[in-house]
Design an enzyme around this catalytic site. Structure first.
Site, short mmCIF file in Angstrom:
data_model
loop_
_atom_site.label_atom_id
_atom_site.label_comp_id
_atom_site.label_asym_id
_atom_site.label_seq_id
_atom_site.Cartn_x
_atom_site.Cartn_y
_atom_site.Cartn_z
N ARG A 1 -1.27 -0.24 3.31
CA ARG A 1 -1.03 0.38 2.33
C ARG A 1 -2.23 0.89 1.58
O ARG A 1 -2.88 -0.08 0.94
CB ARG A 1 -0.22 -0.35 1.24
CG ARG A 1 1.10 -0.92 1.87
CD ARG A 1 1.68 -2.11 0.96
NE ARG A 1 2.74 -2.55 1.78
CZ ARG A 1 3.93 -2.17 1.85
NH1 ARG A 1 4.22 -1.09 1.19
NH2 ARG A 1 4.71 -2.61 2.40
N CYS B 1 8.05 -1.63 0.72
CA CYS B 1 8.02 -0.56 0.09
C CYS B 1 9.04 0.01 -0.82
O CYS B 1 8.58 0.60 -1.90
CB CYS B 1 7.98 0.66 1.10
SG CYS B 1 6.64 0.71 2.60
#
Ligand code: BEZ
Length: 217
Positions: free
Chosen positions: A131, A54
């Site tokens: 995601r 991330c």
């Protein structure tokens, strides 16, 4: 949080659906999704703050912020982490990489948004699994979506290419072939006319044919 989303959440959103509106706290203050109408929007979930993949995504997205701006596309991130976790993570990214993340990161501590939008599976108690990315057009309609595992980061060039392709097909009525890039020809839709099928000079000419031009830069 003020939201149109109910606990009778839909099983998930699909291409062609209009994003339900919500208002939530974010790193740039309260955000209301519908306020982003009129521009393209990439709404994406990330599994957690302070995680390696991330962090690389946020650094890359922020370093390409001008490219999204040039396409009049806003970015909005969302995760289960609290606003203060987002702040602490952004501060760390700024101090370590010299990059300020300026797009909003929404807090979704109860996962009410993530679940309703299908970004998190209904049975999951955290958002660490996936995601999810929604490409939303200026009318609020989802035009494309992707779902990556937590272990693989998204490709920022591919996000930009997707935006370019969606804009190009809207402008021209054409179709974007594999590996299409700005400036390359688009494809024409196949004919519905049998006479054109028999009349085509090449055997694939009635269904696989270029359209001139791409999106002008
Ligand atoms: C990461 O962003 O590195 C990550 C997040 C959740 C689970 C695994 C990896």
């Amino acid at each position: 949080m003020d939201t149109e989303i109910t606990t009778q959440a839909r099983a998930g959103l699909r291409i062609g659906d209009t994003l339900p509106d919500f208002e939530a706290r974010s790193t740039i203050g309260p955000v209301k999704l519908s306020a982003f109408r009129g521009r393209w929007l990439i709404l994406f979930s990330h599994p957690a703050d302070f995680t390696p993949v991330c962090t690389t995504e946020f650094v890359e997205l922020s370093s390409q912020a001008d490219e999204f701006e040039r396409r009049d596309c806003a970015l909005m991130a969302l995760s289960v982490d609290s606003l203060f976790s987002h702040f602490a993570w952004l501060r760390l990214i700024r101090d370590r990489f010299g990059i300020e993340v300026r797009f909003p990161i929404v807090e979704d501590p109860t996962l009410v948004i993530g679940r309703a939008f299908g970004m998190v599976a209904p049975q999951d108690n955290d958002s660490a699994a996936v995601r999810t990315t929604f490409f939303v057009d200026p009318t609020g309609v989802i035009r494309a979506m992707t779902c990556y595992p937590a272990s693989v980061g998204r490709s920022i060039p591919e996000m930009l290419r997707m935006l370019d392709a969606l804009m190009a097909i809207d402008e021209s009525g054409g179709l974007a072939p594999a590996n299409w890039q700005v400036g390359a020809p688009l494809l024409r839709a196949p004919t519905n006319d049998l006479d054109e099928v028999y009349g085509a000079s090449e055997e694939t000419g009635w269904f696989l044919r270029d359209m001139p031009g791409g999106r002008k830069q």
